[in-house]
Every structure is written in structure tokens, then in C-alpha cells.
Write an enzyme that holds these catalytic residues in place. Structure first.
Site, short mmCIF file in Angstrom:
data_model
loop_
_atom_site.label_atom_id
_atom_site.label_comp_id
_atom_site.label_asym_id
_atom_site.label_seq_id
_atom_site.Cartn_x
_atom_site.Cartn_y
_atom_site.Cartn_z
CG ASP A 57 -1.94 1.11 1.18
OD1 ASP A 57 -2.14 1.70 0.09
OD2 ASP A 57 -2.53 1.42 2.23
CG ASP B 92 -3.49 4.66 -4.19
OD1 ASP B 92 -2.69 4.24 -3.34
OD2 ASP B 92 -4.72 4.54 -4.09
#
Ligand code: NAG
Ligand code: NAG
Ligand code: NAG
Ligand code: NAG
Length: 434
Positions: free
Chosen positions: A124, A306
Site C-alpha cells: 500500500d 496509488d
């Protein structure tokens, strides 16, 4: 002699085959990374992406505050998914807010302790704590040291609370000591994985360990690899190929450098944006244009890169401009844009202008991998587009998310030392895999 050579050759081959796919070269560590489509939520790719986008747009502080208020009066305010996730897991009101997309994600294996226990962790870039215990419990060994502090992080689709330890962490063949590791005592929303390896900016960890008012930064795995001299630069790079099946080992996470075998040409860097809240993450400035007419889709604005978002999300006004330029219509089942085969034949490239470079998403790169259509509830031969609406007009300080549909076409580099993000073309940039 001949026999000796033959045996030697056989041995070399056997070693080559037996060797771990993890590579360590020139002060860098490369881990294989697998894309996984979860059994729950895969039909909700868009919903998961938008939930995450809304949380990231709120920024760390805003979300922490909202979270506090909602848990403070103990009411079921549905202001964010965070408050309901925290309420569902019964967690206290402190802690950082980040977001994880559980629809589809990328996972690496990391060892913790001595002897190490192997955990499968979500990669992440939008959060920076590393923790285990969601599925498989934390196994303490002689290298595990309790810090006596609580750790808590709330994510878009879940939350965890636990105790903070320091422990030995094995990444590939190399071991770092004294890495902060959360051991979850409660975790909500992490089906099928053991936790997260957070590779976002380090200051996202402020307020996660030792209470929300704590100003302590918790060094990330990348920080420790660097400070312990294991990698030469404090950066991490991510390579994905477009997937051809639901669970596809099509990625690589490299600490310390870039795997040159994966790139075509050079990496071009752009400074991190100064616009908040994009600046709290791996934020950059970009504009987007469409086709040979160079139609403006999105004027230069801030957004983020992201690994926790599947699609390419852009401000509502940009999304509408894209829809108009392409003639795409919304598909009710998936929520994605769809195109007839004829319109697909006419689909032109979308250009992402970043730091003076233009990154082209070809027509094929703009479509959802057809091999995965059934996972999102789509028809196997239909064309769905990866561009979608972030849900707000431009001007939020986070107006786009280049999710892994973009990152499957360009290798990305997250450089803490020089506060910059880089991209390089790969052999898949122009591939017609989708
Ligand atoms: C929050 O969501 C729950 C369940 O979806 C619903 O029953 C409740 O009315 C909502 N509360 C508010 C304040 O919207
Ligand atoms: C992908 O892997 C996950 C976790 O191992 C599993 O839950 C899921 O069912 C797999 N999906 C498919 C389509 O095989
Ligand atoms: C298209 O327009 C953008 C800005 O609107 C500009 O940066 C870019 O250089 C233009 N590209 C071409 C090929 O004209
Ligand atoms: C992809 O195609 C464009 C033109 O269509 C070309 O300029 C570029 O070099 C190609 N990139 C790669 C990595 O093959």
C-alpha cells in the site's frame, strides 16, 4: 571430464531452478508481487475505488478529526466508511486514517521473527505502517520486542488495532533488525491477507503508535532498509504487467533501485506536489489530454499515484470531458464506462502530462483487462474502460488517482530521498494484452 562438466552444469541448473525468485543485486531487493482479485467485492471495483478516493481526499488530519467526532458521540454517523469500519471493529478513536482497496490488491511475502514466519501483506502506497495478524496471528520469537505501545490505523474498508513490536523482518534474502511491526489484536476488513506493508510517505505514521496525539514517526520498511545500509537509496519501485488472470504473479516490488530489465528507456522524475491533501501521499501534478486533437480532459492539477486503487479516477468535469470525447456510456452492472466495438476501434490515446513528459495510455491500455471481465460482473467480450469519476469536481487538492491500471503500463518509482515520483515505459506500455 565430460561427466564432471555435465554434473556441474546440472548442479548449476538445479541451483538456478531452486533459487528463490527474489533477487538482490546492486544494493536492491526485488520481491515478486501477485495481483489478487478477492472473492468478495470484485464486482464493486468502482465502489471500492471511490470509497478510498473519498478518504484520501479528506487527508489524514481531516479524517482523523471526523473519525474522532463520530466515535466521540458514539452515534452511527455515516460520514465516512472509516467511522463505520471503526465502529464495526469496536476500535477506539485515535489513530491515523488511510485506505485500502479490498476489491483487488497486490500482495508480497515478508518474513517476521527468527526463525521467520512468512506473512502475505498488501502493498500500500497510501499508508505507511507495517503490521500482521489479520489472518495469521503474529508469531513471537526471540527477536520480538514489545514496545508497550498501542497501534491503530483505520482504512477505507477496515481497521486494525493492536500492539506495537519491533522485530527482525526478512525481505527477500536480507534481514532488517528493529523494524516496527504492528500485531493486530483486532482487524476488520482484511480477508485472505495477513496485514499490510505500508510504503507511503513516513509521516503518514504520525498518530498511529502511542496515541493519536503522538508526534512519533515510525520508520517504514524502506526507511530501515536504507538506514541499515541494505539498500543504497531510500526509494521503492513498482512494476506490474497487465494481468491475464484473476490471481496473477505479474508484479515486482523493488527496494533501493529500479529493475532495469523491466524498463524501456529511462525513468523520468517529477517533484512531489505541494498541494494538499495530495501532498500527504505520493502526490504529483499532471494534466490530461485526449487524442490527436489534444483535447483538454483535465487542466494541470494535483492528484496521487496509488497502488491501492484499481482504476484511473479523475475529477467529475474531466470524466465528463473524457466521456464526451470517447462516446462512452455508463454500464449499469459494473458502473464502468463501456464502448461498442466500433467506438473502441476509434478510441484514441489518452495522454498524461507529468513533469514535462507525456505518458500515453493507448486504446488498449484504457480498457479493463477482458480476461477479468467476469470478476467485475461484466460480459466477457464487452469493452469496459478503466477511466472513471473520482466523485468531485476539480479543485479538491486531489483531483485524480493514477491507480494500477496506469501503473500496469508504466513502472513507478517512489523516491523518499529526493521527494519525487518517477515513471518509465516498459515492454507492456503499448501491449495489446487487454
Ligand atoms: C447509517 O447507516 C445505517 C445502515 O446503513 C442506517 O440504518 C442509518 O440510518 C444511517 N445513519 C445516518 C445518520 O445516516
Ligand atoms: C485469488 O486468491 C484469493 C486469495 O488467495 C482467493 O480468495 C480467491 O478466491 C482467488 N480468486 C480466484 C478467482 O482464483
Ligand atoms: C497538448 O496540450 C498540453 C496542455 O494543454 C501540452 O502540455 C502538450 O504539449 C500538448 N501536446 C501536443 C502533442 O500538442
Ligand atoms: C509506444 O508507442 C509510441 C507511439 O505510438 C512510441 O512513441 C513509444 O516509444 C512506444 N513505447 C514503447 C515502450 O514501446
Amino acid at each position: 571430464m565430460a561427466l564432471h562438466s555435465f554434473l556441474l552444469m546440472t548442479l548449476v541448473l538445479a541451483l538456478a531452478v531452486a533459487a528463490s525468485p527474489v533477487r538482490v543485486r546492486n544494493n536492491r531487493i526485488t520481491l515478486p508481487m501477485a495481483r489478487r482479485a478477492n472473492s468478495l467485492g470484485v464486482r464493486k471495483v468502482l465502489e471500492a475505488d471511490r470509497t478510498r478516493a473519498a478518504l484520501l481526499q479528506g487527508g489524514r488530519k481531516a479524517l482523523t478529526k471526523r473519525h474522532r467526532q463520530s466515535t466521540g458521540n458514539n452515534a452511527a454517523t455515516n460520514s465516512t466508511a472509516t467511522s463505520s469500519a471503526a465502529a464495526a471493529s469496536g476500535t477506539a478513536s485515535n489513530g491515523n486514517v488511510a485506505a485500502v482497496n479490498q476489491g483487488e490488491d497486490y500482495v508480497v511475502s515478508v518474513g517476521v521473527g527468527s526463525p521467520p514466519t512468512t506473512y502475505n501483506l498488501l502493498v500500500d502506497t497510501g499508508s505507511s505502517n507495517t503490521w500482521v495478524g489479520a489472518s495469521q496471528a503474529y508469531v513471537q520469537t526471540s527477536t520480538s520486542k514489545a514496545t508497550g505501545q498501542q497501534v491503530e490505523v483505520s482504512y477505507g474498508s477496515g481497521a486494525f488495532v493492536g500492539e506495537e513490536f519491533t522485530d527482525q523482518v526478512t525481505v527477500g534474502e536480507l534481514t532488517i533488525t528493529g523494524q516496527s511491526i504492528g500485531s493486530a489484536t483486532e482487524a476488520e476488513g482484511f480477508e485472505g491477507v495477513d496485514g499490510i506493508i505500508g510504503i507511503g510517505p513516513t509521516d503518514l505514521t504520525v498518530g498511529t503508535v502511542g496515541g493519536e496525539d503522538s508526534q512519533t514517526e515510525v520508520p517504514t520498511v524502506t526507511d530501515n532498509l536504507f538506514s541499515q545500509g541494505i539498500i543504497g537509496e531510500n526509494l521503492v519501485s513498482v512494476f506490474f504487467a497487465p494481468p491475464t488472470s484473476a490471481n496473477d504473479s505479474n508484479g515486482e516490488l523493488t527496494f533501493g533501485s529500479v529493475d532495469d530489465s523491466k524498463i524501456v528507456g529511462d525513468v523520468a522524475f517529477t517533484p512531489l506536489t505541494t498541494t494538499s491533501p495530495a501532498s500527504e501521499y505520493w502526490g504529483i501534478d499532471q494534466s490530461i489530454t485526449y487524442g490527436s486533437s489534444n483535447t483538454t480532459i483535465l487542466d494541470t492539477t494535483a492528484g496521487i499515484v496509488d497502488t491501492g486503487t484499481t482504476l484511473v479516477l479523475m475529477a467529475t468535469n474531466a470524466f465528463q470531458a473524457y466521456q464526451q470525447a470517447t462516446g462512452a456510456t455508463e454500464d449499469e452492472t459494473t458502473g464502468l464506462l463501456t464502448l461498442s466495438n466500433t467506438d473502441f476501434d476509434n478510441l484514441e490515446s489518452l495522454f498524461f502530462n507529468i513533469g514535462g513528459q507525456s505518458y500515453e495510455l493507448t486504446a488498449n491500455a484504457q480498457i479493463f483487462p477482458r480476461a477479468l471481465n467476469s470478476l467485475i460482473g461484466g460480459n466477457s467480450d464487452q469493452i469496459y474502460l478503466v477511466v472513471n469519476d473520482i466523485g468531485t469536481e476539480s479543485g479538491q487538492g486531489l483531483d485524480f488517482i493514477n491507480g494500477f491500471s496506469f501503473l500496469e503500463r508504466y513502472l513507478s518509482v517512489f523516491d523518499t530521498t529526493n521527494n519525487q515520483v518517477g515513471f518509465a515505459a516498459t515492454q507492456f506500455t503499448n501491449a495489446t494484452t487487454n
